[in-house]
Design an enzyme around this catalytic site. Structure first.
Site, PDB file in Angstrom:
ATOM      1  N   SER A 138      21.792 -26.976 -11.988  1.00 60.33           N
ATOM      2  CA  SER A 138      22.527 -26.732 -10.750  1.00 60.33           C
ATOM      3  C   SER A 138      23.036 -28.066 -10.233  1.00 60.33           C
ATOM      4  O   SER A 138      22.431 -29.120 -10.473  1.00 60.33           O
ATOM      5  CB  SER A 138      21.615 -26.092  -9.697  1.00 60.33           C
ATOM      6  OG  SER A 138      22.249 -26.042  -8.430  1.00 60.33           O
ATOM      7  N   TYR A 151      13.646 -25.966  -4.687  1.00 65.71           N
ATOM      8  CA  TYR A 151      14.646 -25.590  -5.679  1.00 65.71           C
ATOM      9  C   TYR A 151      15.315 -26.823  -6.277  1.00 65.71           C
ATOM     10  O   TYR A 151      15.473 -26.919  -7.506  1.00 65.71           O
ATOM     11  CB  TYR A 151      15.696 -24.682  -5.029  1.00 65.71           C
ATOM     12  CG  TYR A 151      16.770 -24.223  -5.976  1.00 65.71           C
ATOM     13  CD1 TYR A 151      16.490 -23.277  -6.966  1.00 65.71           C
ATOM     14  CD2 TYR A 151      18.066 -24.729  -5.900  1.00 65.71           C
ATOM     15  CE1 TYR A 151      17.470 -22.856  -7.853  1.00 65.71           C
ATOM     16  CE2 TYR A 151      19.051 -24.308  -6.781  1.00 65.71           C
ATOM     17  CZ  TYR A 151      18.752 -23.377  -7.752  1.00 65.71           C
ATOM     18  OH  TYR A 151      19.725 -22.963  -8.623  1.00 65.71           O
TER      19      TYR A 151
END
Length: 258
Positions: A138, A151
């Protein structure tokens, strides 16, 4: 690399970009193993498969499940030409409000899940002197934002793992690619942002899942090192690396939309 008759494993294939990538790979002649925890959802995805496929109940957060699942694949097909590590999830909470157990579980799935599946394919890929590993990380692994400490850490770990692994396996003809997307319009946010606050704030910036899935398929074909999506996010990540203090000041209001 031609995808015709290649055996490709896609984790997290029950929805979102994993499901779309699996269907696109099937359209291009690959034999696709769709792996995820929910067999019911996998069966729904399989209706869009054009070629040979296998549905595999797999929990990347559990070592026994990974060992058993990949043994089934090798027993049936004898090889794995490409692994797409896509399984993962997020939950947006402030650091001091998220229990340590949730930090640990997210790291177990998002990072150690990648490690487990990668270790399951490496011996055979090394023996064959070929293979593709595509890790879906990501842009969050490069640019941290508020309420994503857990995350972001998992995706940062995936990027570091991928970079080091790339050096280890180069001599064996194995490529390691990372896909680093920004926000995507997928069910990911059903868990990460159940109230829809973040989604509403960044709706203008969210990408269609088809765009990211196409980038995943392209990485399988070419073995490219890294793909940042959208391109402006990649530029922002470079700027952040070069001028972190200035980038923090300039991006604070823009990035902290959760």
């Amino acid at each position: 690399m031609s995808l015709n008759d290649k055996v490709i494993v896609v984790t997290g294939a029950s929805s979102g970009i994993g499901a779309l990538a699996a269907q696109m790979l099937s359209e291009q002649g690959a034999t696709v193993v769709l792996a995820a925890r929910s067999v019911d959802k996998l069966q729904e995805v399989s209706t869009g498969m054009m070629g040979a496929y296998k549905l595999l109940e797999l929990n990347v957060g559990d070592q026994h499940s990974v060992d058993s699942g990949f043994k089934q694949i090798y027993d049936e097909f004898g090889r794995i030409d490409c692994l797409i590590n896509n399984a993962g999830y997020g939950s947006f909470q402030y650091c001091d409000e998220m229990p340590v157990e949730e930090f640990a579980e997210m790291m177990n799935v998002n990072y150690l899940g990648v490690v487990r599946c990668t270790k399951a394919v490496l011996p055979m890929m090394k023996a064959a002197s070929s293979g593709r590993i595509v890790n879906v990380a990501s842009i969050a692994g490069k640019i941290g934002t508020s309420k994503s400490t857990a995350y972001t850490a998992t995706k940062h770990a995936v990027l570091g793992f991928s970079s080091a692994l790339r050096q280890e396996v180069r001599e064996y003809g194995i490529t390691v690619s990372t896909i680093n997307p920004g926000p995507i319009d997928t069910p990911f946010f059903n868990i990460a942002d159940p109230e829809g606050h973040y989604v509403n704030n960044v709706k203008w910036f969210m990408m269609k899942p088809e765009r990211v899935a196409k980038a995943m398929v392209a990485a399988v074909r070419t073995g490219t090192t890294e793909v940042n999506l959208p391109w402006v996010a990649g530029v922002g990540a470079k700027f952040y690396q070069l001028f972190p203090r200035l980038a923090d000041v300039l991006s604070y209001r823009m990035l902290n939309k959760k």
